[in-house]
Design a protein around this motif. Structure first.
Motif, PDB file in Angstrom:
ATOM      1  N   THR A  90       0.831  -1.205   0.000  1.00 44.69           N
ATOM      2  CA  THR A  90       0.000   0.000   0.000  1.00 44.69           C
ATOM      3  C   THR A  90       0.867   1.257   0.000  1.00 44.69           C
ATOM      4  O   THR A  90       0.604   2.216  -0.737  1.00 44.69           O
ATOM      5  CB  THR A  90      -0.930   0.004   1.224  1.00 44.69           C
ATOM      6  N   ALA A  91       1.925   1.269   0.823  1.00 47.61           N
ATOM      7  CA  ALA A  91       2.821   2.433   0.875  1.00 47.61           C
ATOM      8  C   ALA A  91       3.506   2.660  -0.474  1.00 47.61           C
ATOM      9  O   ALA A  91       3.623   3.800  -0.941  1.00 47.61           O
ATOM     10  CB  ALA A  91       3.867   2.230   1.979  1.00 47.61           C
ATOM     11  N   LEU A  92       3.926   1.580  -1.136  1.00 45.99           N
ATOM     12  CA  LEU A  92       4.564   1.707  -2.450  1.00 45.99           C
ATOM     13  C   LEU A  92       3.566   2.203  -3.497  1.00 45.99           C
ATOM     14  O   LEU A  92       3.909   3.021  -4.358  1.00 45.99           O
ATOM     15  CB  LEU A  92       5.154   0.363  -2.879  1.00 45.99           C
ATOM     16  N   ASN A  93       2.343   1.695  -3.423  1.00 44.06           N
ATOM     17  CA  ASN A  93       1.315   2.144  -4.366  1.00 44.06           C
ATOM     18  C   ASN A  93       1.073   3.642  -4.245  1.00 44.06           C
ATOM     19  O   ASN A  93       0.984   4.366  -5.241  1.00 44.06           O
ATOM     20  CB  ASN A  93       0.009   1.386  -4.128  1.00 44.06           C
ATOM     21  N   ILE A  94       0.957   4.113  -2.997  1.00 47.16           N
ATOM     22  CA  ILE A  94       0.727   5.544  -2.775  1.00 47.16           C
ATOM     23  C   ILE A  94       1.911   6.352  -3.285  1.00 47.16           C
ATOM     24  O   ILE A  94       1.744   7.373  -3.969  1.00 47.16           O
ATOM     25  CB  ILE A  94       0.474   5.815  -1.276  1.00 47.16           C
ATOM     26  N   GLU A  95       3.121   5.887  -2.986  1.00 48.83           N
ATOM     27  CA  GLU A  95       4.316   6.616  -3.407  1.00 48.83           C
ATOM     28  C   GLU A  95       4.405   6.702  -4.934  1.00 48.83           C
ATOM     29  O   GLU A  95       4.650   7.776  -5.502  1.00 48.83           O
ATOM     30  CB  GLU A  95       5.561   5.921  -2.849  1.00 48.83           C
ATOM     31  N   ASN A  96       4.179   5.572  -5.621  1.00 46.84           N
ATOM     32  CA  ASN A  96       4.292   5.551  -7.080  1.00 46.84           C
ATOM     33  C   ASN A  96       3.189   6.369  -7.755  1.00 46.84           C
ATOM     34  O   ASN A  96       3.445   7.098  -8.722  1.00 46.84           O
ATOM     35  CB  ASN A  96       4.240   4.111  -7.584  1.00 46.84           C
ATOM     36  N   LYS A  97       1.974   6.247  -7.260  1.00 46.62           N
ATOM     37  CA  LYS A  97       0.868   6.993  -7.863  1.00 46.62           C
ATOM     38  C   LYS A  97       1.012   8.489  -7.616  1.00 46.62           C
ATOM     39  O   LYS A  97       0.662   9.300  -8.483  1.00 46.62           O
ATOM     40  CB  LYS A  97      -0.470   6.480  -7.316  1.00 46.62           C
ATOM     41  N   MET A  98       1.511   8.859  -6.446  1.00 44.05           N
ATOM     42  CA  MET A  98       1.738  10.272  -6.167  1.00 44.05           C
ATOM     43  C   MET A  98       2.801  10.845  -7.095  1.00 44.05           C
ATOM     44  O   MET A  98       2.695  11.989  -7.559  1.00 44.05           O
ATOM     45  CB  MET A  98       2.166  10.450  -4.704  1.00 44.05           C
ATOM     46  N   ALA A  99       3.836  10.056  -7.376  1.00 49.50           N
ATOM     47  CA  ALA A  99       4.891  10.524  -8.281  1.00 49.50           C
ATOM     48  C   ALA A  99       4.330  10.776  -9.678  1.00 49.50           C
ATOM     49  O   ALA A  99       4.658  11.791 -10.320  1.00 49.50           O
ATOM     50  CB  ALA A  99       6.009   9.484  -8.338  1.00 49.50           C
ATOM     51  N   VAL A 100       3.469   9.879 -10.128  1.00 45.11           N
ATOM     52  CA  VAL A 100       2.840  10.058 -11.448  1.00 45.11           C
ATOM     53  C   VAL A 100       1.996  11.326 -11.474  1.00 45.11           C
ATOM     54  O   VAL A 100       2.067  12.134 -12.417  1.00 45.11           O
ATOM     55  CB  VAL A 100       1.984   8.827 -11.805  1.00 45.11           C
ATOM     56  N   LEU A 101       1.189  11.525 -10.429  1.00 42.95           N
ATOM     57  CA  LEU A 101       0.310  12.699 -10.381  1.00 42.95           C
ATOM     58  C   LEU A 101       1.116  13.995 -10.260  1.00 42.95           C
ATOM     59  O   LEU A 101       0.751  15.010 -10.875  1.00 42.95           O
ATOM     60  CB  LEU A 101      -0.669  12.565  -9.214  1.00 42.95           C
ATOM     61  N   ASN A 102       2.174  13.986  -9.469  1.00 43.80           N
ATOM     62  CA  ASN A 102       3.003  15.196  -9.332  1.00 43.80           C
ATOM     63  C   ASN A 102       3.678  15.555 -10.659  1.00 43.80           C
ATOM     64  O   ASN A 102       3.769  16.733 -11.026  1.00 43.80           O
ATOM     65  CB  ASN A 102       4.050  14.987  -8.241  1.00 43.80           C
ATOM     66  N   ASN A 103       4.158  14.544 -11.376  1.00 45.32           N
ATOM     67  CA  ASN A 103       4.767  14.805 -12.689  1.00 45.32           C
ATOM     68  C   ASN A 103       3.737  15.343 -13.678  1.00 45.32           C
ATOM     69  O   ASN A 103       4.024  16.273 -14.449  1.00 45.32           O
ATOM     70  CB  ASN A 103       5.405  13.529 -13.232  1.00 45.32           C
ATOM     71  N   LYS A 104       2.546  14.766 -13.656  1.00 47.50           N
ATOM     72  CA  LYS A 104       1.485  15.235 -14.545  1.00 47.50           C
ATOM     73  C   LYS A 104       1.101  16.671 -14.203  1.00 47.50           C
ATOM     74  O   LYS A 104       0.884  17.510 -15.098  1.00 47.50           O
ATOM     75  CB  LYS A 104       0.272  14.324 -14.435  1.00 47.50           C
ATOM     76  N   ARG A 105       1.050  17.002 -12.914  1.00 48.62           N
ATOM     77  CA  ARG A 105       0.689  18.371 -12.496  1.00 48.62           C
ATOM     78  C   ARG A 105       1.727  19.377 -12.986  1.00 48.62           C
ATOM     79  O   ARG A 105       1.391  20.475 -13.444  1.00 48.62           O
ATOM     80  CB  ARG A 105       0.580  18.421 -10.970  1.00 48.62           C
ATOM     81  N   ALA A 106       2.990  18.985 -12.916  1.00 46.05           N
ATOM     82  CA  ALA A 106       4.050  19.883 -13.375  1.00 46.05           C
ATOM     83  C   ALA A 106       3.948  20.126 -14.883  1.00 46.05           C
ATOM     84  O   ALA A 106       4.149  21.258 -15.355  1.00 46.05           O
ATOM     85  CB  ALA A 106       5.415  19.294 -13.016  1.00 46.05           C
TER      86      ALA A 106
END
Length: 365
Positions: A90-106
């Motif tokens: 679960t922690a890895l899923n949150i970390e990886n999905k957050m990275a994708v969303l942060n990159n998309k936001r940028a």
């Protein structure tokens, strides 16, 4: 004079075109800015939802592990190890999905990507004329809406179309099916319906409850130049005075079928949801149905003195208005062998007791 009018018209059209172009560019910049802000807000909301969804998934998995431990299927040590593994995932899923969303936001902030896929609901106004509210035009406007729905983590109920076809006949009291007065190959049935299927147990798909609404059409074709004739309360087969090319009796029913379905399934886990799949799995359904007889009718086609005559007779033929019976199916995937039997007699007393029976194929589409 005509040339002057042409020049004036040209100048007016040129001014209108410039005005429209300026308004369109201004409107485009305004819409682009507002759309970008909405996309950024949607991505932020999505980031919050990722955490909530992953925590909900973890909670369900922990409950499932606890139930396995309570039933003695795994030891306390195995349960603790499984819980730790689920928490790590679960922690890895949150970390990886957050990275994708942060990159998309940028990328959206720099204008490199639009990010429309993150909008829950978006509208685009296209039109000709004066824009007065930022949502199109006074004269012509086209509104497009795009809604994005997240998949539900666990779906217990599904729905689909049911189609069944096959052979039909009737069991007569005191006689075997071999002595039936109806043609085996010519008598057929058809069923079309909509069903819902709900998983009975929370963490197992071994038993499903199926229910819905179906239209049934049961046909009988008498042998030996016979047809149905109604005289008062009695309905019986009689010999037709001319040579019959076709003799068919049909009942149309509207019923509510209910089945308990049993069989294995495969759990398919995805990133944000899971499903149980019965594809290529054996299953068996046991249940019944009840409903109303909508119509009864008879169709005759005969030769009379070298010419062909036709009759379509719609009557109650002393049939029972309430229909009910037992049914079962067994097969693999969406195709099954299907058997149904009407517990109610076709015709009311004092007529001979005859019960409709059908055998064919059932498809879930």
């Amino acid at each position: 004079m005509l040339r002057i009018i042409s020049y004036v018209t040209y100048v007016i059209l040129l001014l209108i075109a410039q005005n429209l172009c300026a308004q369109t560019l201004s409107q485009k910049d305004s819409l682009d800015l507002r759309a970008r802000e909405r996309v950024l807000e949607a991505i932020d909301v999505r980031k919050e939802r990722v955490v909530e969804e992953e925590k909900a998934k973890l909670k369900k998995e922990v409950e499932h592990i606890r139930e396995l431990e309570d039933r003695g299927e795994i030891s306390a040590g195995e349960a603790r190890a499984k819980k730790e593994e689920e928490a790590r995932k679960t922690a890895l899923n949150i970390e990886n999905k957050m990275a994708v969303l942060n990159n998309k936001r940028a990328l959206v902030e720099r204008g490199e990507e639009k990010g429309w896929e993150y909008l829950e609901s978006s509208t685009i106004g296209i039109g000709i004329g004066n824009n007065y509210d930022g949502n199109g035009s006074r004269f012509l406007g086209v509104r497009f809406e795009n809604k994005r729905k997240d998949k539900k983590y666990d779906r217990r109920t599904y729905s689909d179309i049911v189609v069944a076809v096959g052979f039909n006949n009737a069991l007569t009291e005191g006689e075997s099916l071999n002595d039936s007065p109806y043609k085996t190959g010519g008598s057929r049935f058809f069923e079309l319906g909509w069903q819902w299927k709900t998983r009975v147990f929370k963490n197992s798909n071994a038993v499903r409850l199926s229910y819905g609404l179906s239209f049934q059409s049961n046909g009988l074709k008498p042998k030996d130049n016979m047809y149905f004739e109604k005289e008062g309360e009695e309905t019986s087969l009689q010999t037709y005075p001319y040579r019959l090319k076709k003799s068919k009796f049909r009942q149309d029913n509207l019923v509510i079928p209910v089945f308990f379905e049993f069989g294995p399934s495969r759990r398919v886990q995805h990133d944000e949801y899971f499903r149980y799949s019965t594809r290529k799995k054996f299953r068996i359904g046991l249940g019944g149905y009840a409903g109303l007889n909508l119509t009864s009718r008879q169709k005759l086609r005969y030769d009379r003195e070298g010419s062909t005559g036709r009759e379509k007779i719609k009557d109650d033929y002393n049939t029972n208005n309430f229909v009910y019976g037992l049914a079962a199916y067994a097969g693999i995937g969406g195709t099954s062998l299907y058997l149904k039997y009407d517990l109610n007699p076709i015709f009311k007393e004092p007529n001979i007791k005859q019960n409709n029976i059908s055998l064919g194929l059932r498809f879930e589409l």
